[in-house]
Design a protein around this motif. Structure first.
Motif, PDB file in Angstrom:
ATOM      1  N   SER A 131       0.609  -1.170  -0.034  1.00 50.07           N
ATOM      2  CA  SER A 131       0.000   0.030  -0.004  1.00 50.07           C
ATOM      3  C   SER A 131       0.850   1.274  -0.048  1.00 50.07           C
ATOM      4  O   SER A 131       2.041   1.301   0.490  1.00 50.07           O
ATOM      5  N   TYR A 132       0.318   2.307  -0.471  1.00 51.83           N
ATOM      6  CA  TYR A 132       1.080   3.467  -0.582  1.00 51.83           C
ATOM      7  C   TYR A 132       0.172   4.852  -0.453  1.00 51.83           C
ATOM      8  O   TYR A 132      -1.024   4.959  -0.816  1.00 51.83           O
ATOM      9  N   ARG A 133       0.556   5.659   0.659  1.00 50.54           N
ATOM     10  CA  ARG A 133      -0.240   6.557   0.783  1.00 50.54           C
ATOM     11  C   ARG A 133       0.532   8.055   1.109  1.00 50.54           C
ATOM     12  O   ARG A 133      -0.052   8.965   0.853  1.00 50.54           O
ATOM     13  N   THR A 134       1.725   7.967   1.677  1.00 45.26           N
ATOM     14  CA  THR A 134       2.413   9.178   1.962  1.00 45.26           C
ATOM     15  C   THR A 134       3.165   9.704   0.570  1.00 45.26           C
ATOM     16  O   THR A 134       3.117   9.042  -0.517  1.00 45.26           O
ATOM     17  N   ALA A 135       3.511  10.848   0.689  1.00 47.59           N
ATOM     18  CA  ALA A 135       3.864  11.658  -0.614  1.00 47.59           C
ATOM     19  C   ALA A 135       5.263  10.702  -1.235  1.00 47.59           C
ATOM     20  O   ALA A 135       5.071  10.468  -2.250  1.00 47.59           O
ATOM     21  N   ALA A 139       4.933   8.723  -4.873  1.00 47.36           N
ATOM     22  CA  ALA A 139       5.831   9.115  -6.056  1.00 47.36           C
ATOM     23  C   ALA A 139       6.461   7.657  -6.579  1.00 47.36           C
ATOM     24  O   ALA A 139       6.633   7.377  -7.577  1.00 47.36           O
ATOM     25  N   GLU A 140       6.910   6.703  -5.170  1.00 48.60           N
ATOM     26  CA  GLU A 140       7.210   5.447  -5.916  1.00 48.60           C
ATOM     27  C   GLU A 140       6.121   4.679  -6.683  1.00 48.60           C
ATOM     28  O   GLU A 140       6.588   4.013  -7.760  1.00 48.60           O
ATOM     29  N   ALA A 172      -0.242  14.133  -7.931  1.00 47.98           N
ATOM     30  CA  ALA A 172      -0.628  12.816  -6.975  1.00 47.98           C
ATOM     31  C   ALA A 172       0.465  12.734  -5.507  1.00 47.98           C
ATOM     32  O   ALA A 172      -0.224  12.927  -4.425  1.00 47.98           O
ATOM     33  N   VAL A 173       1.348  13.483  -5.845  1.00 46.66           N
ATOM     34  CA  VAL A 173       2.251  13.557  -4.555  1.00 46.66           C
ATOM     35  C   VAL A 173       1.778  14.586  -3.586  1.00 46.66           C
ATOM     36  O   VAL A 173       1.727  14.682  -2.547  1.00 46.66           O
ATOM     37  N   ALA A 174       1.434  15.795  -4.247  1.00 47.89           N
ATOM     38  CA  ALA A 174       0.808  16.716  -3.601  1.00 47.89           C
ATOM     39  C   ALA A 174      -0.441  16.539  -2.661  1.00 47.89           C
ATOM     40  O   ALA A 174      -0.825  16.782  -1.492  1.00 47.89           O
ATOM     41  N   ASP A 178      -1.553  15.555   1.791  1.00 47.26           N
ATOM     42  CA  ASP A 178      -2.640  15.895   2.448  1.00 47.26           C
ATOM     43  C   ASP A 178      -3.385  14.735   2.817  1.00 47.26           C
ATOM     44  O   ASP A 178      -4.535  14.959   3.281  1.00 47.26           O
ATOM     45  N   ASP A 179      -2.582  13.639   2.565  1.00 50.53           N
ATOM     46  CA  ASP A 179      -3.468  12.180   3.030  1.00 50.53           C
ATOM     47  C   ASP A 179      -4.764  11.847   1.845  1.00 50.53           C
ATOM     48  O   ASP A 179      -5.754  11.465   2.729  1.00 50.53           O
ATOM     49  N   LYS A 180      -4.739  12.164   0.906  1.00 48.19           N
ATOM     50  CA  LYS A 180      -5.694  12.122  -0.122  1.00 48.19           C
ATOM     51  C   LYS A 180      -5.761  11.271  -1.271  1.00 48.19           C
ATOM     52  O   LYS A 180      -6.164  11.120  -2.148  1.00 48.19           O
ATOM     53  N   ILE A 181      -4.847  10.311  -1.063  1.00 54.16           N
ATOM     54  CA  ILE A 181      -4.494   9.193  -1.911  1.00 54.16           C
ATOM     55  C   ILE A 181      -4.307   7.918  -1.166  1.00 54.16           C
ATOM     56  O   ILE A 181      -3.517   7.653  -0.441  1.00 54.16           O
TER      57      ILE A 181
END
Length: 310
Positions: A131-135, A139-140, A172-174, A178-181
Motif C-alpha cells: 500500500s502507498y499513501r505518503t508523498a 511518488a514510488e 498525486a504527490v501533493a 494531504d492524505d488524499k491518496i
C-alpha cells in the motif's frame, strides 16, 4: 436554472464517438462540465446548473430522476443521453471487511478465494500487496504503476491508463501529502502485475484507476488486488464510502453493494451545427447498439471484446 442568454466560454470537451469501446473519433464542443460526486448523486435536492458554456452543458453522473424536470425547464435545448448506468458504491461507515465479504454469495466467495490461491501458486513465494499513501510512497507508486499502465489495454485502446506525466505525478504527490491518496500494487514473480489508484474526497474513496499486466490476465490479478485493498481500507476505519464513479461494469457490479440510477447528459444549444452533430453521433451509437445485440444473440460478444482488447 440558467436560460439561453446566460453563458460562459466553457471548456473544450472532446466527446468520444465509440464502437465496441474503442474511440473512432471525437467531436469538440465548448461546454460547462458539471460532475456529480457520490454525495451530490445521493442528495435529493433540485439540480442547480452553472451558466452554460458556449455550446451548452455536459452533466456527468446526473441522477436519472432529475432528467424529466430538466427537459421541461430547458425545452428549447437539444438533449442527448450519452449513457444510462447504475452508479455502484459501498457504504463503508460502521462496517467491516467481513461485512463486505459476506455480501458476496458463498459461490462467489469460493471463486474469489480460489483465484487468490491460483495466483499465488503460479509464483515462487506467492504474491504480495503493498500500500502507498505518503508523498514519498505515492511518488514510488507512480513510477512503478506508470510503467505497468502503458502495457494495459486501458492505455493502448481506450487512452484511459494511469496519468503519469510530470504534472500528474506532482499532483498525486501533493494530494498524498494531504492524505488524499490510497494506492496499491500487487507483486508476483519479482514484478508488479496490477495496480489500484484511489483518490480520497471528503473521506470517500474514488475508484479512479485499476490495471494489470495483460500477460497475466487469466490469473485475475486486478480482482485479487482489489479484495486485498478492501481488507486494508476497512482496517483504517476512516472512510465513509467507496465510489465506483461513472459507468457500469461487471467488476463494479460484483464489488459494489448499492446503486443509484445515473446518466451522462449532453445539453446543446439548438443550432444547425449541433443538430447535425447529434444526428451523426446518435446514428453511430445506434449502429453500435444493434451490433452488440447481434453479437449477444449469437453468443459472441465476450469473444469479440477479448479479441479487440488484444
Amino acid at each position: 436554472m440558467n436560460g439561453q442568454g446566460d453563458q460562459l466560454p466553457g471548456q473544450s470537451v472532446a466527446l468520444r464517438v465509440e464502437v465496441a469501446g474503442r474511440a473512432v473519433g471525437h467531436v469538440r464542443r465548448q461546454l460547462s462540465v458539471v460532475p456529480h460526486g457520490l454525495d451530490a448523486a445521493l442528495a435529493g435536492g433540485a439540480v442547480v446548473l452553472p451558466p452554460a458554456g458556449r455550446d451548452g452543458w455536459l452533466l456527468r453522473s446526473l441522477p436519472a430522476h432529475h432528467l424529466p424536470a430538466l427537459r421541461a425547464q430547458l425545452g428549447g435545448w437539444l438533449f442527448a443521453v450519452r449513457q444510462h448506468y447504475p452508479r455502484h458504491y459501498i457504504a463503508m461507515q460502521g462496517g467491516s471487511f467481513d461485512d463486505w465479504w459476506q455480501g458476496f454469495s458463498s459461490k462467489t466467495r469460493s471463486t474469489l478465494s480460489r483465484k487468490a490461491r491460483r495466483l499465488g501458486d503460479q509464483f515462487d513465494g506467492g504474491f504480495t500487496v503493498r500500500s502507498y499513501r505518503t508523498a514519498a510512497e505515492v511518488a514510488e507508486f507512480m513510477a512503478i504503476a506508470g510503467d505497468l499502465s502503458r502495457r494495459t489495454y486501458q492505455a493502448r485502446l481506450m487512452q484511459a491508463g494511469l496519468p503519469c506525466d510530470v504534472a500528474d505525478v506532482a499532483q498525486a504527490v501533493a494530494a498524498a501529502a494531504d492524505d488524499k491518496i490510497r494506492a496499491f500494487l500487487l507483486f508476483a514473480g519479482g514484478r508488479a502485475i496490477a495496480y489500484l489508484y484511489l483518490p480520497v474526497e471528503h473521506d470517500v474513496l474514488v475508484y479512479a484507476y485499476l490495471g494489470y499486466d495483460p500477460d497475466y490476465a487469466d490469473l485475475s490479478p486486478g480482482t485479487v488486488l482489489h479484495v486485498e485493498a478492501m481488507r486494508a481500507l476497512y482496517g483504517e476505519n476512516r472512510f465513509r464510502a467507496f465510489d465506483f464513479t461513472e459507468g457500469d461494469g461487471a467488476h463494479k457490479a460484483q464489488f459494489g453493494r448499492a446503486t443509484i440510477a445515473c446518466a451522462d447528459i449532453l445539453i446543446l444549444r439548438p443550432t444547425l451545427r449541433n443538430r447535425l452533430t447529434l444526428a451523426a453521433m446518435q446514428g453511430i451509437d445506434g449502429a453500435a447498439a444493434r451490433g452488440k445485440a447481434v453479437l449477444d444473440h449469437l453468443g459472441l460478444r465476450a469473444k469479440v471484446k477479448a479479441l479487440i482488447r488484444r
